[in-house]
Design an enzyme around this catalytic site. Sequence first.
Site, short mmCIF file in Angstrom:
data_model
loop_
_atom_site.label_atom_id
_atom_site.label_comp_id
_atom_site.label_asym_id
_atom_site.label_seq_id
_atom_site.Cartn_x
_atom_site.Cartn_y
_atom_site.Cartn_z
N HIS A 284 26.11 37.66 -7.77
CA HIS A 284 24.90 37.61 -8.57
C HIS A 284 24.42 36.15 -8.72
CE1 HIS A 284 21.85 39.23 -11.40
NE2 HIS A 284 21.81 37.91 -11.65
N LYS B 153 33.10 40.78 -6.83
CA LYS B 153 31.81 40.65 -7.41
C LYS B 153 31.91 39.76 -8.30
CE LYS B 153 27.48 41.06 -8.34
NZ LYS B 153 26.32 42.08 -8.45
N HIS C 230 20.65 40.99 -3.87
CA HIS C 230 19.39 41.06 -4.14
C HIS C 230 18.39 39.63 -4.23
CE1 HIS C 230 21.45 39.96 -7.84
NE2 HIS C 230 22.00 41.38 -8.22
N ASP D 110 20.12 47.94 -5.43
CA ASP D 110 20.61 47.56 -6.92
C ASP D 110 19.97 48.50 -7.62
OD1 ASP D 110 21.46 45.91 -8.92
OD2 ASP D 110 19.62 44.44 -8.85
N HIS E 284 24.61 47.78 -2.38
CA HIS E 284 24.54 47.36 -3.63
C HIS E 284 23.82 48.42 -4.49
CE1 HIS E 284 24.03 43.84 -6.83
NE2 HIS E 284 23.75 44.98 -7.32
N HIS F 109 24.39 50.66 -8.45
CA HIS F 109 25.10 50.74 -9.78
C HIS F 109 25.04 52.27 -9.93
CE1 HIS F 109 24.66 46.74 -11.03
NE2 HIS F 109 23.95 46.63 -10.09
C1 NCD Z 1 22.06 45.75 -13.28
C2 NCD Z 1 22.40 46.46 -14.19
O1 NCD Z 1 21.62 47.19 -14.94
O2 NCD Z 1 23.65 46.98 -14.18
N1 NCD Z 1 20.74 45.27 -13.71
C3 NCD Z 1 19.81 44.55 -13.03
O3 NCD Z 1 18.52 44.20 -13.41
N2 NCD Z 1 19.81 44.29 -11.63
C4 NCD Z 1 22.95 44.32 -13.14
C5 NCD Z 1 22.54 43.40 -12.31
O4 NCD Z 1 22.79 43.91 -10.77
O5 NCD Z 1 22.12 42.37 -12.20
ZN ZN Z 2 23.28 44.97 -9.29
#
Ligand code: NCD
Ligand code: ZN
Length: 341
Positions: free
Chosen positions: A138, A101, A176, A249, A15, A17
Amino acid sequence: MSSDAITIRRPDDWHVHLRDGDMLKAVLPYTARVFGRVVVMPNLSPPVTTVASALAYRERIVAALPTGVNFTPLMTAYLTEATAPDEIARGFADKVWVAAKLYPANATTNSAHGVTDIRKIDAVLARMAEIGMPLLVHGEVADPAVDVFDREAVFLERVLAPLMARQPALRIVLEHVTTRAAVTFVEEAGPNLAATITAHHLVINRNALFQDGLRPHLYCLPVAKREADRLALRRAATSGGAKFFLGTDSAPHPVKDKECDCGCAGIFSAPNALEIYARVFDEENALDKLEAFASVNGPHFYRMPVNRETITLTRGEHAVARDVGSVRPFLAGETLNWRLA
Ligand code: NCD
Ligand code: ZN
């Protein structure tokens, strides 16, 4: 295994971003340095909802890779109320994406196109169950009437348990997890439910957000919970149990978007994530369980082979950078005691 070095199969991050454009170029090398495969979150703006957009995004990621790095981005589809079951199934059959997702609408960053009522995507979820495609959730309700620290626990009751009853064959990753309630829920469920655990939720509790003042760089969603919750996460991660695996995450936002009137949620842990997990496992006297959590349980759940290469971590102090481009990394300026050899 000596206590000053540990060699494990190359880990994967289930996971992360990676963003797009300049941010992608800035953060990708940190993730590709250590992880063999990563599950890439689709919450771009606009989100990755089609096979064509996932293919194009994957190409942009591959183009941004440092040369000579062996790294596989595993793409995901962002579910909306308009998602067609055939599109999801086609992308899975063609190996464009490995999972879809679910963002409850407005639960977190770039989730405005998410789902307001999960019953509206029943047909998509039924098809995913049929073809064995994992659903990544989520796990927070977005209901503003629910206390922000209770949104995960309420999601388990209101959304996840009924979903699992309706679709018992659907394979689900509760992403998460942050609470003891979620750990227990996952442990007690059957083999179709697993969970990822971030490095930061193993390190901080909600007090850390307010230590000596407001700490915007420790704000993420789901927000960190109580100490008892953090301890439950540490027990779950270091148990070696097959249902828990690594998902950082890591979610970079420029400092200016964190330190402002309405700061973004997201913690950027990519530069040192594995070293931080190693510190936690060491503190819990569980370094022998790190490989299961980081490199074995994830691929088993996703029905993929484990990586063949190995990596070695050695004991040795080093400082986390204060800034990485425009982003402040998790534990900036602090000293870590494990490093990638
Ligand atoms: C994530 C993001 O910034 O894309 N932020 C976070 O706090 N984890 C989005 C997410 O996974 O909830
Ligand atoms: Zn995330």
